[in-house]
Design an enzyme around this catalytic site. Structure first.
Site: not given
Ligand code: DMJ
Length: 914
Positions: A146, A293, A387, A405
């Site tokens: 992150e 991802d 989610e 996204e």
């Protein structure tokens, strides 16, 4: 469509023209499509696009303005309580908090968004604030991933646009690479994380003390996610190339090389979690969503940015595997890396919504259109993408933290197809955000897309990504002050200039290997595909792909999680035993069970399906024994329904899922615990009574307020500071006796949620709420009185400031709620009550407005698509040499061992957080 897309498509060329050209070509392929649109969905006028673009700007101002006014220098804004989220001062949310390093995360993540949105002056101010205020040396343990994508990426994106502006000669004339210096400082702080034999980074690091020092409080982790280790190359390589310090790119490459080495060799897939010391796969399930991802994303984008062919080759190898095993258009379903024909899950997560965008970059438009369309239909059903959602499109995890996204994929699809349909999709996203997520002090994440309740959370990626993609979707070239095609988006949508591909290339040269020559050319799409081939002169191309899918979500049948062979059934043989019909007392069933796996491949497959269905069934049954959460919506001035609190239901009283909502003003009962006859019946008469938890059973409280004339009750937890952030929500149990006499609805709020209402009473005296199963649309008349503008909002801060708690609430299994409640409260769910809960009748279960209503949709017709998909899987399976697991007769022991492994993996996944 420009012919430019054809450049370089075709035979592989080992040495090519400068990488910037390749990247630019990709961009040209995408952008040129917008100019050729002639038919299909109604084109959107320039005025309408500008109007929507302005709306995005206003929304950004609302989010950013409130962050700067009420949260800065904290990392994030808490939009319900209108204050900053400071780590350590709020209840810990677990891993999610690892993004917070006390470094003004949202400000850094917003830097380049300001420039994209043409807010150059604000950008200049923001950069000055970062340089003045941000400290990167805090004693905080943060996530390496992150921190890299948000902070390092944010600083580098800011630097990239700062030097662009400086060169233009108007703004940032004072700038002297200060952001880059900060980025370098941060880069060095992250490097100790790579001190492993594998070269895979530790998942966390202490910004001040690193990994090894005793004060570090980290460094004992053994596992990391694939995306965590594989999403560094863009930022680290950019840092190396900007500064000339090669070490960053080297470390990121080493981690990527290791992951590539560890791919499962027969499937060419990677798992979700890997041991950073041994390189063993800890979780062997594989998809394109959570945990993996951006590893794939960075392989393709590293090729674009760095021009290193090995990255493209790796990407293409993985992509082939993804399309072979994971892609079941329009679905993308996780599989096991060792048994890639075996689905590993019954659900998909929201993070995979980026994948259509990546497919556009790859040039594979058809599946991108299909998956995007399926996702859009899920969104239309719930206003946001939950989610996680099941293969038959029921909500699996109900939160939605304003993830970008889907907007990202919408933007790329619009660029690729020029189809105005995607502008309409963007318009819907804007409307839903304003209607359901906008609160007076920003935008609040959805706690539960089914109830419409909020969470006191506005993640920094909402500003970094959502506003960029939405703004760019509606922007024409002249609306942006620089050429966006000169940049590549990182996974956090930070902008890195393509000219980096030709700067300080020493590392890529040094690392060139010959390892990949073994692979043939078919695996080697060198550049973006020719758009003439993608859209064979047919402006209705995208529409024609969407058309067969237009009802895929509403009309789908529940899908088994295993690809099944049904030939024997179709040819008249006995249908296979399904888990839902199984009875342990039926000898015939036991016989069939014994046979599974021993007689034929079909029986073996039936056996696997049976086991997975059993798991699914039992988790579904667990869920069905729970009542869904309810909503308490504050509807009076100045909230107007904008604040929605998630509440726990009661096993007695009016069932809000079967009756109209209850609306009324609130009043505190006396005594506040409601355990005896009320002394202030006149105050609660015709109102919703507030009662404190404790001292007697919930049902007793309900009777006392009902006798006093209350029309409903809200029990507020007496455990001060309790919050749904940290405690699981539960349902209030009865008192073990007949509770049919209780007619009013009763809901439960934790102390922090309850105090939002109590504070509102203190401030406004008259507070009206709505008790329901799902938040209702806001009153449009009242909405109109309050025009959403940042100025209005800042004037109305008093309303926001009275709120003082957060709303994260989860319904959990009854065992844990029992444990929770029994500790200190006599009215808590007792074992007897547990039995009651378990005996909720099927009719009551199906009357649930959420999960179960959706299930009723699913009965009946299977779509053609579903059949097609099944047939397709059958064919795939038949023709695929890798599916021997299902073809040969396996002894029952080995099948059971496999099942156990699958069950363990499944259970592990169930426990996982995104
Ligand atoms: C972002 O921080 C990045 O896009 C990341 O790669 C995963 N997703 C979040 C937002 O959902």
């Amino acid at each position: 469509m420009s012919e430019a897309g054809g450049r370089g498509c075709g035979s592989p060329v080992p040495q090519r023209a400068p990488w910037s050209l390749v990247a630019a070509t990709a961009a040209i392929c995408l952008v040129s499509a917008t100019s050729v649109w002639t038919a299909g969905a109604e084109p959107m006028s320039r005025e309408e696009k500008q109007k929507l673009g302005n709306q995005v700007l206003e929304m950004f101002d609302h989010a950013y303005g409130n962050y700067m006014e009420h949260a800065y220098p904290a990392d994030e804004l808490m939009p319900l309580t209108c204050r900053g989220r400071v780590r350590g001062q709020e209840p810990s949310r677990g891993d999610v908090d690892d993004a917070l390093g006390k470094f003004s995360l949202t400000l850094i993540d917003s830097l380049d968004t300001l420039v994209v949105l043409n807010k150059t002056k604000e950008f200049e101010d923001a950069v000055r604030k970062v340089l003045r205020d941000v400290n990167l040396d805090n004693d905080v343990v943060v996530s390496v991933f992150e921190t890299n994508i948000r902070v390092l990426g944010g600083l580098l994106g800011g630097h990239s646009l700062a030097i662009m502006l400086k060169e233009k000669g108007e703004y940032m004339q004072w700038y002297n690479d200060e952001l880059l210096q900060m980025a370098k400082q941060l880069g060095y702080k992250l490097l100790p994380a790579f001190n492993t034999t594998s070269g895979l980074p530790y998942p966390r690091i202490n910004l001040k003390f690193g990994i090894r020092k005793p004060e570090a409080r980290t460094g004992t982790e053994t596992d990391t996610c694939t995306a965590c280790a594989g999403t560094l190359i863009l930022e680290f390589a950019a840092l190396s190339r900007f500064t000339g310090a090669t070490i960053f790119e080297e470390y990121a490459r080493k981690a990527l090389d290791f992951l590539w080495e560890k791919r499962q060799r027969s499937s060419n897939l990677v798992g979700v979690t890997i041991n950073i010391h041994t390189g063993d796969w800890v979780r062997k399930d594989s998809g394109v969503g959570a945990g993996i991802d951006s590893y794939y994303e960075y392989l393709l984008k590293a090729y674009v940015l760095l021009g290193d062919d090995s990255f493209l080759e790796r990407f293409n190898t993985h992509y082939d595997a993804i399309m072979r095993y994971i892609s079941q258009p329009p679905l993308l379903l996780d599989v096991h890396i060792h048994k890639p024909m075996l689905n590993a899950r019954t659900w998909m997560d929201a993070l995979l919504a980026f994948f259509p965008g990546l497919q556009v970059l790859k040039g594979d438009i058809r599946p991108a259109i299909e998956t995007h369309e399926m996702l859009y239909q899920v969104i239309k059903k719930h206003n946001f993408l939950p989610e996680a959602f099941t293969t038959d499109f029921r909500v699996h995890w109900a939160q939605h933290p304003l993830r970008p996204e889907f907007a990202e994929s919408t933007y790329f699809l619009y660029k690729a197809t020029g189809d105005p349909y995607y502008l309409e999709v963007g318009k819907t996203l804007i409307e839903n955000l304003n209607k359901y997520a906008r609160v007076p002090c920003g935008f609040a994440a959805m706690k539960d897309v089914r109830t419409g309740s909020h969470e006191d959370r506005m993640d920094s990626f909402f500003l970094a990504e959502m506003f960029k993609y939405l703004y760019l979707l509606f922007a024409d070239k002249e609306d942006i002050i620089f050429d966006i095609e000169d940049y590549i988006f990182t996974t956090e949508a930070h902008l890195l200039p393509l000219w980096l591909s030709t700067t300080n290339q020493s590392i890529s040269k040094k690392n060139t290997t010959s390892e990949y020559t073994e692979l043939d050319d078919s695996n080697f799409d060198w550049t973006c595909p020719n758009t003439q081939i993608l859209f064979p002169n047919d402006p209705l191309y995208a529409q024609s792909i969407r058309e067969p899918l237009k009802n895929v979500v509403d009309k789908s049948c529940p899908r088994g999680i295993i690809r099944v062979r049904e030939e024997s059934f179709r040819s008249g043989a006995k249908p296979p035993l399904r888990a839902r019909d199984f009875m342990a007392t039926n000898p015939e069933h036991l016989e069939i069970l014994k046979k599974m796996g021993a007689a034929s491949s079909i029986d073996a497959e039936d056996g696997l399906r049976f086991m997975q269905e059993m798991i699914e069934l039992s988790s579904q049954q667990q869920k069905e024994q729970q009542l869904p959460p309810r909503a308490v919506q504050i509807v009076s001035h100045p909230f107007f329904g904008r604040v929605v609190l998630t509440a726990g239901p009661a096993q007695f009283g009016l069932d809000l899922s079967r009756h109209k909502e209850t609306r009324g003003f609130v009043a505190s009962s006396k005594p506040y615990n409601g355990c005896s006859e009320l002394t202030n019946p006149e105050a609660v008469m015709g109102k919703i009574a507030l009662i404190q938890r404790g001292q007697c059973m919930f049902a007793e409280k309900a009777r006392n307020i009902q006798n006093a004339g209350a029309i409903g009750g809200i029990v507020i937890d007496d455990n001060e500071g309790s919050s749904s952030d940290t405690a699981p929500l539960f349902q209030m149990a009865g008192d073990g006796k007949d509770t049919d006499d209780i007619k009013i609805p009763m809901l439960f709020l934790f102390s922090k949620e309850g105090s939002i209402i109590l504070d509102a009473i203190r401030e406004y005296e008259e507070v009206e709420v709505l008790l329901s199963d799902k938040a209702k649309d806001r009153d449009p008349e009242m909405e109109n009185e309050e025009q959403p503008s940042s100025e209005n909002d800042s004037q109305n801060q008093s309303a926001e400031q009275i709120s003082s708690s957060s709303q994260e609430v989860d319904l959990v299994d009854q065992e844990s709620s029992e444990e929770n409640s029994l500790n200190s409260h006599p009215e808590a769910l007792s074992p007897a009550d547990m039995d009651n809960a378990a005996s909720i009748s099927p009719s009551e279960q199906t009357s649930n407005p959420t999960e179960n209503h959706e299930t009723t949709n699913l009965n009946g017709e299977c779509t053609d698509l579903d059949n097609q998909l099944q047939e397709q899987s059958e064919t795939e399976e038949d023709s695929n040499p890798n599916v021997s697991w299902g073809k040969k007769v396996q002894p029952i022991d080995s099948i059971l061992a496999d099942w156990n492994e699958d069950i363990e993996a499944f259970e592990m996944m169930e426990k996982d957080e995104l």
